[in-house]
Write a protein that holds these residues in place. Sequence first.
Motif, mmCIF file in Angstrom:
data_model
loop_
_atom_site.group_PDB
_atom_site.id
_atom_site.type_symbol
_atom_site.label_atom_id
_atom_site.label_comp_id
_atom_site.label_asym_id
_atom_site.label_seq_id
_atom_site.Cartn_x
_atom_site.Cartn_y
_atom_site.Cartn_z
ATOM 1 N N UNK A 47 0.829 -1.207 0.000
ATOM 2 C CA UNK A 47 0.000 0.000 0.000
ATOM 3 C C UNK A 47 0.863 1.256 0.000
ATOM 4 N N UNK A 48 1.878 1.277 0.855
ATOM 5 C CA UNK A 48 2.799 2.419 0.910
ATOM 6 C C UNK A 48 3.533 2.575 -0.413
ATOM 7 N N UNK A 49 3.985 1.452 -0.952
ATOM 8 C CA UNK A 49 4.741 1.469 -2.203
ATOM 9 C C UNK A 49 3.896 1.989 -3.349
ATOM 10 N N UNK A 76 8.532 10.615 8.184
ATOM 11 C CA UNK A 76 7.446 11.390 7.561
ATOM 12 C C UNK A 76 6.510 10.509 6.739
ATOM 13 N N UNK A 77 7.066 9.481 6.076
ATOM 14 C CA UNK A 77 6.207 8.586 5.303
ATOM 15 C C UNK A 77 5.402 7.681 6.232
ATOM 16 N N UNK A 78 6.018 7.250 7.334
ATOM 17 C CA UNK A 78 5.304 6.423 8.310
ATOM 18 C C UNK A 78 4.119 7.199 8.881
ATOM 19 N N UNK A 79 4.334 8.488 9.143
ATOM 20 C CA UNK A 79 3.262 9.329 9.669
ATOM 21 C C UNK A 79 2.170 9.541 8.631
ATOM 22 N N UNK A 110 7.854 -0.987 7.925
ATOM 23 C CA UNK A 110 7.104 -1.159 6.674
ATOM 24 C C UNK A 110 7.576 -0.152 5.631
ATOM 25 N N UNK A 111 7.825 1.075 6.075
ATOM 26 C CA UNK A 111 8.324 2.112 5.174
ATOM 27 C C UNK A 111 9.713 1.741 4.676
#
Length: 232
Positions: A14-16, A38-41, A49-50
């Motif tokens: 999903x993040x990717x 910042x991406x985790x947030x 995961x990030x």
Amino acid sequence: MNAKEFERQYTVATVLAGMREDIFLGKYKNRQSISEAEIAKKYGVSRSSVRAAFQELISDGLLEMKDNGRKELRTIDKKYIEDLCLTRSILECEACRLIINKKNNDFTKLLHIVGGFYSALQEEDRDKRRLLLVELNESFHDQIFQMTENISLIQCRRTIAPMLSTIVHFNASLDPDMNEHGNYESHNKIAQMLMDKNPEVIEFMGYHVQDAAMKDLLRVLEHAQSEECERK
């Protein structure tokens, strides 16, 4: 795979997907610094995961890890698309060469996919039809690599496949002039030439995945990023 591992892989995917989309749309500047925190947030996920998603972006050539630990994003531009299509062309032409030089090939799965193109074109819902065509296209080219039985070549394909898939899905969703009917004719021609062991399939595949595809991808890149600029 247990439920915990499945959830982790889904989170990373999903993040990717979100980051690839943002990069494609030009939401990041070239060489923009980015952090795991910042991406985790942003996505409400763990930094681990990030970190896994970042490793995939590094493989895509879209993220660079500097010696000081700084992480810099790369934008998708004309050169990126050209390089991606050239690499794909080299790999797929070699796959065709290996197939026509093999003594025995099983074309059952490939022909089944070709038939799927014809069936998908009968779907009346445009969005569903285009999604089917994109998925069939990916399955067709993946099957060609599987038929080579060359593990290293298959792995090379897997390295560039995710980014290709992301861009092609954008093409299907954003380009109203997408040539849908060309899908069946071109893929059927490739299959028939492979079965006939026709060496001209190598040149045709080169055109199919580099020249023709590159024009489509460059057009949709320009369209997607111009729309993003208008929204800003």
